[in-house]
Design a protein around this motif. Structure first.
Motif, PDB file in Angstrom:
ATOM      1  N   VAL A   1       0.871  -1.179   0.000  1.00 52.19           N
ATOM      2  CA  VAL A   1       0.000   0.000   0.000  1.00 52.19           C
ATOM      3  C   VAL A   1       0.902   1.221   0.000  1.00 52.19           C
ATOM      4  CG1 VAL A   1      -1.913   1.195   1.113  1.00 52.19           C
ATOM      5  CG2 VAL A   1      -1.720  -1.293   1.327  1.00 52.19           C
ATOM      6  N   VAL A   2       0.967   1.915  -1.130  1.00 48.04           N
ATOM      7  CA  VAL A   2       1.869   3.051  -1.320  1.00 48.04           C
ATOM      8  C   VAL A   2       1.101   4.352  -1.119  1.00 48.04           C
ATOM      9  CG1 VAL A   2       3.413   4.207  -2.947  1.00 48.04           C
ATOM     10  CG2 VAL A   2       3.214   1.706  -2.967  1.00 48.04           C
ATOM     11  N   HIS A   3       1.693   5.291  -0.390  1.00 45.65           N
ATOM     12  CA  HIS A   3       0.969   6.527  -0.078  1.00 45.65           C
ATOM     13  C   HIS A   3       1.920   7.592   0.437  1.00 45.65           C
ATOM     14  CE1 HIS A   3       1.492   5.412   4.167  1.00 45.65           C
ATOM     15  NE2 HIS A   3       1.208   4.193   3.769  1.00 45.65           N
ATOM     16  N   MET A   4       1.459   8.825   0.370  1.00 46.45           N
ATOM     17  CA  MET A   4       2.083   9.913   1.110  1.00 46.45           C
ATOM     18  C   MET A   4       1.401   9.977   2.479  1.00 46.45           C
ATOM     19  SD  MET A   4       2.697  12.730  -1.950  1.00 46.45           S
ATOM     20  CE  MET A   4       2.739  14.103  -0.804  1.00 46.45           C
ATOM     21  N   HIS A   5       1.468  11.127   3.123  1.00 49.39           N
ATOM     22  CA  HIS A   5       0.810  11.339   4.417  1.00 49.39           C
ATOM     23  C   HIS A   5      -0.671  10.977   4.312  1.00 49.39           C
ATOM     24  CE1 HIS A   5      -0.242  14.043   7.965  1.00 49.39           C
ATOM     25  NE2 HIS A   5      -1.410  13.855   7.394  1.00 49.39           N
ATOM     26  N   THR A   6      -1.138  10.066   5.142  1.00 45.75           N
ATOM     27  CA  THR A   6      -2.559   9.720   5.179  1.00 45.75           C
ATOM     28  C   THR A   6      -3.137  10.065   6.546  1.00 45.75           C
ATOM     29  OG1 THR A   6      -2.005   7.426   5.769  1.00 45.75           O
ATOM     30  CG2 THR A   6      -2.429   7.915   3.439  1.00 45.75           C
ATOM     31  N   GLU A   7      -4.452  10.204   6.573  1.00 44.68           N
ATOM     32  CA  GLU A   7      -5.154  10.604   7.793  1.00 44.68           C
ATOM     33  C   GLU A   7      -5.900   9.432   8.414  1.00 44.68           C
ATOM     34  OE1 GLU A   7      -5.497  13.806   9.378  1.00 44.68           O
ATOM     35  OE2 GLU A   7      -3.669  14.100   8.215  1.00 44.68           O
ATOM     36  N   LYS A   8      -6.253   9.616   9.678  1.00 39.68           N
ATOM     37  CA  LYS A   8      -7.026   8.633  10.458  1.00 39.68           C
ATOM     38  C   LYS A   8      -6.215   7.343  10.663  1.00 39.68           C
ATOM     39  CE  LYS A   8     -10.663  11.345  10.617  1.00 39.68           C
ATOM     40  NZ  LYS A   8     -11.153  11.969  11.879  1.00 39.68           N
ATOM     41  N   GLU A   9      -6.870   6.365  11.285  1.00 38.58           N
ATOM     42  CA  GLU A   9      -6.196   5.095  11.560  1.00 38.58           C
ATOM     43  C   GLU A   9      -5.970   4.323  10.267  1.00 38.58           C
ATOM     44  OE1 GLU A   9      -6.735   1.288  14.580  1.00 38.58           O
ATOM     45  OE2 GLU A   9      -8.518   2.186  13.677  1.00 38.58           O
ATOM     46  N   ALA A  10      -4.783   3.764  10.117  1.00 39.80           N
ATOM     47  CA  ALA A  10      -4.465   2.923   8.958  1.00 39.80           C
ATOM     48  C   ALA A  10      -4.606   1.471   9.387  1.00 39.80           C
ATOM     49  CB  ALA A  10      -3.051   3.212   8.464  1.00 39.80           C
ATOM     50  N   ALA A  11      -5.781   0.885   9.136  1.00 38.24           N
ATOM     51  CA  ALA A  11      -6.076  -0.475   9.606  1.00 38.24           C
ATOM     52  C   ALA A  11      -5.102  -1.498   9.032  1.00 38.24           C
ATOM     53  CB  ALA A  11      -7.508  -0.843   9.256  1.00 38.24           C
ATOM     54  N   TYR A  12      -4.603  -1.259   7.834  1.00 37.43           N
ATOM     55  CA  TYR A  12      -3.760  -2.237   7.145  1.00 37.43           C
ATOM     56  C   TYR A  12      -2.353  -2.360   7.731  1.00 37.43           C
ATOM     57  CZ  TYR A  12      -2.741   2.236   4.910  1.00 37.43           C
ATOM     58  OH  TYR A  12      -2.454   3.557   4.696  1.00 37.43           O
ATOM     59  N   VAL A  13      -1.990  -1.491   8.695  1.00 37.10           N
ATOM     60  CA  VAL A  13      -0.667  -1.622   9.324  1.00 37.10           C
ATOM     61  C   VAL A  13      -0.739  -2.262  10.713  1.00 37.10           C
ATOM     62  CG1 VAL A  13       0.250   0.347   8.044  1.00 37.10           C
ATOM     63  CG2 VAL A  13      -0.637   0.701  10.370  1.00 37.10           C
ATOM     64  N   LYS A  14      -1.909  -2.742  11.106  1.00 36.48           N
ATOM     65  CA  LYS A  14      -2.009  -3.418  12.400  1.00 36.48           C
ATOM     66  C   LYS A  14      -1.155  -4.688  12.384  1.00 36.48           C
ATOM     67  CE  LYS A  14      -6.629  -1.743  13.607  1.00 36.48           C
ATOM     68  NZ  LYS A  14      -8.042  -2.112  13.875  1.00 36.48           N
ATOM     69  N   PRO A  15      -0.631  -5.079  13.539  1.00 33.03           N
ATOM     70  CA  PRO A  15       0.255  -6.252  13.585  1.00 33.03           C
ATOM     71  C   PRO A  15      -0.346  -7.498  12.945  1.00 33.03           C
ATOM     72  CG  PRO A  15       0.324  -5.089  15.677  1.00 33.03           C
ATOM     73  CD  PRO A  15      -0.740  -4.418  14.862  1.00 33.03           C
ATOM     74  N   GLU A  16      -1.656  -7.705  13.097  1.00 33.68           N
ATOM     75  CA  GLU A  16      -2.276  -8.913  12.537  1.00 33.68           C
ATOM     76  C   GLU A  16      -2.347  -8.880  11.006  1.00 33.68           C
ATOM     77  OE1 GLU A  16      -5.726  -6.331  14.225  1.00 33.68           O
ATOM     78  OE2 GLU A  16      -3.626  -6.800  14.720  1.00 33.68           O
ATOM     79  N   CYS A  17      -2.063  -7.708  10.408  1.00 34.09           N
ATOM     80  CA  CYS A  17      -2.120  -7.585   8.949  1.00 34.09           C
ATOM     81  C   CYS A  17      -0.747  -7.718   8.290  1.00 34.09           C
ATOM     82  CB  CYS A  17      -2.711  -6.228   8.560  1.00 34.09           C
ATOM     83  SG  CYS A  17      -4.414  -5.975   9.107  1.00 34.09           S
TER      84      CYS A  17
END
Length: 475
Positions: A93-109
Motif C-alpha cells: 500500500v503506497v501513499h504519502m501522508h494519510t489521515e485517520k487510523e491505517a487499519a492495514y498496518v495493524k500487527p495482525e495484517c
C-alpha cells in the motif's frame, strides 16, 4: 438509484475515434488515453467498497492511496477487510501522508499488507519502527517520477473525489500532489465519491469516465484544529514577519503553530503571494484583508498555488469552487526552478534539531523515522536560487522543547537524518532572534546559532563548540 448514479446512466460521455471504439468495452481506459480530462465512452460501475475490492484485489498487488485530507478511509478499511478475509498476502500500500487510523498496518495484517510511505504520518510510525512498514526517502518533487519511470507500478489506485458536475468532471479536491501520476500509470481506479470533497481546479480535474468502480460515501473530511501558538512561537512569527517578509513576497509554509504565527504577523503586508505545497487556514484571513493578492507573482498571477491541503471545514469551504486557488501536481509546485522564479520567494520550514554547523534534521528523531523529506529542501533551495536575488530560505524553531531540551545542539543525535545540509541553510530563527548563516565559517555559524539558542543552553553549547571546532565561536 442515487442522483450521481442517475447522472452517470443518463449521460453519453462523448465519442472517441472509430478505431478506438472498436476496442472491446471491457478493456481498461489506459488502452485509450493517459489524459484524465479526456471524455471517454465508458461509465464506472457503482457498488459498495467491499464489492469493488472483491472484484479486483489480489495477492502480490500494489495499491496506491490518495492522502492528506482526501485519504479515502472507508475504501482503505474495506480493502483491509477483504484482504484479510481472503487470506491474501504481500500487498503493498503506497501513499504519502494519510489521515485517520491505517487499519492495514495493524500487527495482525503484517503478512497481508505492507505500507510504503513516501512521507510518513503518525498512523504508520509505529509499524515502521517495528519493521512492518517501509519508508522511501525522497523529495516531494521527485515522487511522480516513481510512477512515470515504472519504479512503482500500481495495480489499483484508491482515491476520493467530488461528485461530477454537469459535464461529468469530478475533482481530486484537497490532494493532487502525486495522485495524477499514480492514476495514469495504474490498471484500476476505485473512487469514493463524496459530496463533502471540495471542488478544486488546476490539475485536480478527472472525468468520471476514467473511474472503474465508484463508491458513494459522504464521510466528513478530517478536521485539523490547530493549537494556538505559544508566546515563543508568536515571537518567532513576529521576527519573521517584521524582518524577513517583504511586501510582494511569495510565501511557502506548512501547517502548524509556527506557520500560523507567521501568518498572523503579516496583517500589515501588501501584495503577498502563495506558492506552497500546502497552506493552512491562516491564509484565509490574509486573503480577506487584501494582504494576499498574488499580483506580484511571475506566473499564476492572482492565484494561490498549492498541491495538497489538510485543515478544517473553514479551509475546505474556502477552496471549494474557488478559482482563486489552483491545485497543481507536486513535481510542478515543488520544482526548484519554478520556485526560484517567484518574486522574493520566502520559504519557512521547521525541523527537529539544528547542529552548531547548520545541519538540519527534519525526518527522524535519532534513528527513529518520524516523517520524511517533504518539500523542505525543494523550497529552501528554490528560495536560495531566487533569480531576483531576494529569496529567503528560513528554518524556524523554538529554541528548546517544553522539557527544556535544546533544539540547537552540538551534534545531531546518532542516526539522525540530515534533510537540509549546512550549505542549504541561510536563516535560522528562534524566539531569541535571527541567525544568518550564509557565507559564514563553521566558527561563525556556531556563534550565530548560540546567540539564538535559549539562554539556559548557551554556556554548554559554547563549550561543546570549542571541543568540536578546537576554537571559540566568533563573529
Amino acid at each position: 438509484m442515487s442522483a450521481i448514479s442517475k447522472f452517470v446512466s443518463s449521460r453519453n460521455f462523448g465519442r472517441i475515434s472509430g478505431a478506438l471504439l472498436s476496442v472491446k468495452s471491457n478493456r481498461n481506459y489506459f488502452s485509450y488515453t493517459q489524459s484524465l480530462s479526456q471524455t471517454l465512452d465508458r461509465k464506472p460501475e457503482f457498488m459498495t467498497a467491499k464489492q469493488a475490492f472483491e472484484k479486483c484485489l489480489k495477492s502480490g498487488q500494489t495499491v496506491f492511496s490518495q492522502g492528506a485530507a482526501a485519504t479515502p478511509v472507508p475504501l482503505l478499511d474495506a480493502m483491509t477487510a477483504v484482504g484479510m478475509a481472503g487470506s491474501m498476502r504481500d500487498i503493498k500500500v503506497v501513499h504519502m501522508h494519510t489521515e485517520k487510523e491505517a487499519a492495514y498496518v495493524k500487527p495482525e495484517c503484517k503478512d497481508t499488507f505492507r505500507s510504503v510511505s513516501l512521507f510518513m504520518a503518525a498512523n504508520v510510525r509505529q509499524s515502521v519502527a517495528e519493521g512492518r512498514s517501509d519508508v522511501i526517502p525522497i523529495f516531494l518533487q521527485d515522487i511522480p517520477k516513481l510512477f512515470h519511470r515504472k519504479i512503482i507500478k500500481p495495480d489499483i489506485a484508491v482515491i476520493q473525489v467530488s461528485p461530477p458536475d454537469n459535464h461529468g468532471f469530478c475533482s481530486l479536491g484537497t490532494s493532487v500532489d502525486c495522485v495524477r501520476a499514480a492514476l495514469v500509470n495504474c490498471k484500476t481506479i476505485i473512487a469514493q465519491i463524496n459530496k463533502n470533497m471540495p471542488r478544486t481546479f488546476g490539475d485536480a480535474i478527472i472525468h468520471i469516465s476514467h473511474i472503474d468502480y465508484a463508491v458513494e460515501d459522504n464521510t466528513p473530511l478530517p478536521d485539523h484544529g490547530s493549537k494556538p501558538p505559544t508566546p515563543e512561537e508568536m515571537q518567532i512569527g513576529k521576527l519573521i514577519g517584521e524582518n524577513l517578509v517583504e511586501d510582494g513576497a511569495t510565501l511557502q509554509m506548512g501547517i502548524g503553530s509556527i506557520p500560523d504565527a507567521v501568518l498572523s504577523a503579516l496583517k500589515g503586508h501588501k501584495d503577498l503571494g502563495i506558492h506552497s505545497e500546502m497552506f493552512s487556514v491562516g491564509v484565509i484571513d490574509l486573503v480577506r484583508r487584501g494582504c494576499v493578492t498574488n499580483n506580484k507573482k511571475t506566473f499564476h498571477k492572482g492565484r494561490i498555488v498549492a498541491s495538497f491541503l489538510v485543515g478544517n471545514q473553514e479551509l475546505y469551504s474556502f477552496v471549494d469552487n474557488n478559482p482563486f486557488i489552483e491545485m497543481m501536481e507536486v513535481d510542478y509546485v515543488n520544482n526548484t526552478h519554478i520556485i526560484s522564479l517567484q518574486p522574493c520567494m520566502t520559504a519557512i520550514n521547521s525541523c527537529m534539531e539544528v547542529d552548531i554547523t547548520g545541519q538540519v534534521c527534519a525526518d527522524s528523531i535519532g534513528t527513529r523515522m518520524y516523517s520524511g523529506f517533504g518539500g523542505q529542501v525543494d523550497f529552501i533551495r528554490g528560495a536560495g536560487e531566487g533569480v531576483d536575488g531576494k529569496g529567503k530560505p528560513i528554518i524556524a524553531i523554538v529554541s528548546q522543547t517544553s522539557k527544556g531540551v535544546s533544539k540547537i545542539v552540538p551534534t545531531l543525535k546518532v542516526g539522525a537524518g540530515v534533510v537540509t545540509t549546512r550549505a542549504h541553510v541561510n536563516y535560522v530563527v528562534t524566539e531569541q532572534g535571527i541567525a544568518n548563516l550564509f557565507g559564514k565559517s563553521l566558527r561563525q555559524r556556531a556563534y550565530e546559532l548560540i546567540k539564538v539558542a535559549h539562554p539556559d543552553q548557551r554556556e554548554a553549547l559554547e563549550k561543546a563548540a570549542f571541543e568540536r571546532l578546537k576554537c571559540m565561536p566568533s563573529p
